[in-house]
Design an enzyme around this catalytic site. Structure first.
Site: not given
Ligand code: 13P
Length: 234
Positions: A7, A9, A85, A87, A154, A160, A196, A218
């Site tokens: 992802n 983002k 998601h 976010e 998640e 993150g 993560s 990330g």
């Molecule tokens: P991270 O791997 O950066 O923690 O993000 C996870 C995520 O939100 C995947 O959709």
């Protein structure tokens, strides 16, 4: 075979995506690789890598300035879309019922929705993790579907943050989701873990029962970080 989904983002450019696709074309793997990228990159030739969007409108068309419909995403050739998601729930007010409406539109337009569920830190501390996960699945997943979907667990507090739940917590969450999906007639639906994930923990996470792959934020942006996750399992 596991599903390894990235992802991106709001990161990267079309050039970054083309380089990633080039780098991944040399990787020997049986796993299914998916990259969910910003809308502007969806019309990119991606070979055997599946491309997906990160959200869609809950409306089919019309006066919704700035929004992108499921039909528009499907017309790019993309196959997947992340829905609900953390976010989007946090910043755009997505709820289980809007997530379900979006997932229905995704399916109606031939896309495979990657439907996200997970608890916040407040919900975790209140001992509500299992309740939030189960209601997330029951309320966000459309009923009576016969085309594939993907679920992503998640934990919202871990995204993150460099934090991950314990293996037991991941196992408990995934077992609950698998049992709930079976109860809904959706036995065998892949369930990804996300938050993560890195090259150093991917193999261990994907060895946990009912973990069908990972959704990576990330560490999906650079091939040096993403490839070790892909090659950590077969
Ligand atoms: P991270 O791997 O950066 O923690 O993000 C996870 C995520 O939100 C995947 O959709």
């Amino acid at each position: 075979m596991k599903i390894i989904a990235g992802n991106w983002k709001m990161n990267g450019t079309k050039q970054n995506l083309e380089k990633m696709i080039q780098d991944l074309s040399n990787v020997e793997t049986n796993n299914k690789i998916i990259l969910c990228v910003p809308f502007t990159m969806l019309c990119t030739e991606s070979g055997k890598i599946g491309l997906g969007a990160q959200d869609i409108s809950m409306h089919t068309h019309g006066a919704y300035t700035g929004e992108i419909s499921a039909q528009m995403v499907a017309a790019t050739g993309a196959k997947y879309v992340i829905i609900g998601h953390s976010e989007c729930r946090q910043y755009h007010g997505d709820t289980n019922s809007t997530v379900r409406a979006k997932a229905e539109l995704a399916i109606a337009n031939g896309l495979i929705p990657i439907i996200c569920v997970g608890e916040t830190m407040d919900e975790k501390q209140a001992g509500k993790t299992m309740e939030i996960i189960e209601s997330g699945v029951r309320e966000s997943v459309p009923s009576d579907i016969s085309t594939p979907i993907i679920i992503a667990y998640e934990p919202r507090w871990a995204i993150g943050a460099g934090l991950t739940p314990t293996s037991t917590e991941i196992a408990d969450a995934h077992t609950l989701i698998a049992n709930t999906l079976t109860d809904m007639g959706l036995d065998g639906t892949p369930i990804l873990y996300g938050a993560s994930v890195k090259g150093t923990n991917a193999a261990e996470i994907m060895s946990i029962p009912n973990v069908g792959g990972v959704l990576v934020g990330g560490a999906s942006l650079k091939s040096d970080d993403f490839i070790p996750i892909i090659t950590s399992v077969n």
